[in-house]
Write a protein that holds these residues in place. Structure first.
Motif, short mmCIF file in Angstrom:
data_model
loop_
_atom_site.label_atom_id
_atom_site.label_comp_id
_atom_site.label_asym_id
_atom_site.label_seq_id
_atom_site.Cartn_x
_atom_site.Cartn_y
_atom_site.Cartn_z
N VAL A 1 0.46 4.98 -1.05
CA VAL A 1 -0.65 5.49 -1.91
C VAL A 1 -1.80 4.71 -1.79
CG1 VAL A 1 -1.22 6.25 -4.16
CG2 VAL A 1 0.88 6.94 -3.15
N TRP A 2 -1.65 3.20 -2.37
CA TRP A 2 -2.73 2.35 -2.31
C TRP A 2 -3.40 2.13 -0.95
CZ3 TRP A 2 -6.07 1.45 -6.04
CH2 TRP A 2 -5.35 1.24 -7.16
N SER A 3 -2.56 2.22 0.04
CA SER A 3 -3.14 1.94 1.71
C SER A 3 -3.93 3.21 2.04
CB SER A 3 -2.02 1.90 2.45
OG SER A 3 -1.06 0.74 2.32
N PHE A 4 -3.57 4.40 1.69
CA PHE A 4 -4.25 5.73 1.85
C PHE A 4 -5.49 5.80 1.15
CE2 PHE A 4 -5.48 10.16 0.50
CZ PHE A 4 -5.43 10.40 1.80
N LEU A 5 -5.45 5.25 -0.19
CA LEU A 5 -6.73 5.32 -0.78
C LEU A 5 -7.62 4.41 -0.59
CD1 LEU A 5 -5.40 5.96 -4.57
CD2 LEU A 5 -6.52 7.55 -3.03
N LEU A 6 -7.31 3.09 -0.27
CA LEU A 6 -8.20 2.12 0.33
C LEU A 6 -8.84 2.36 1.59
CD1 LEU A 6 -6.38 -1.12 -1.28
CD2 LEU A 6 -8.83 -0.12 -1.96
N ALA A 7 -7.90 3.07 2.62
CA ALA A 7 -8.37 3.33 3.63
C ALA A 7 -9.35 4.32 3.97
CB ALA A 7 -7.09 3.72 5.05
N GLN A 8 -9.19 5.40 2.66
CA GLN A 8 -10.11 6.32 2.93
C GLN A 8 -11.58 5.77 2.43
OE1 GLN A 8 -9.79 9.41 3.94
NE2 GLN A 8 -7.91 9.27 4.34
#
Length: 63
Positions: A8-15
């Motif tokens: 989840v955090w990887s997805f949000l930070l990548a976005q």
């Protein structure tokens, strides 16, 4: 549960990163680019954490 939060955090930070870098370069925001970066970041983080040994405090935290 730790894997879920890493994804989840990887997805949000990548976005966020794709949006900011794209804005600085004048490119349009694309969700696909962020998803690809998020998957890459999540895999890298999970691989790195697999090689880090657990500390003594962490091993006994579950008991």
């Amino acid at each position: 549960m730790a894997y879920l939060w890493a994804i989840v955090w990887s997805f949000l930070l990548a976005q966020m990163t794709v949006f900011v870098v794209g804005s600085m370069q004048g490119d349009a925001y694309t969700l696909e680019r962020g998803i690809t970066a998020g998957i890459f970041f999540a895999v890298v983080v999970l691989i790195i954490t697999a090689f880090i040994p657990l500390s003594e405090n962490r091993e006994h935290a579950g008991s």
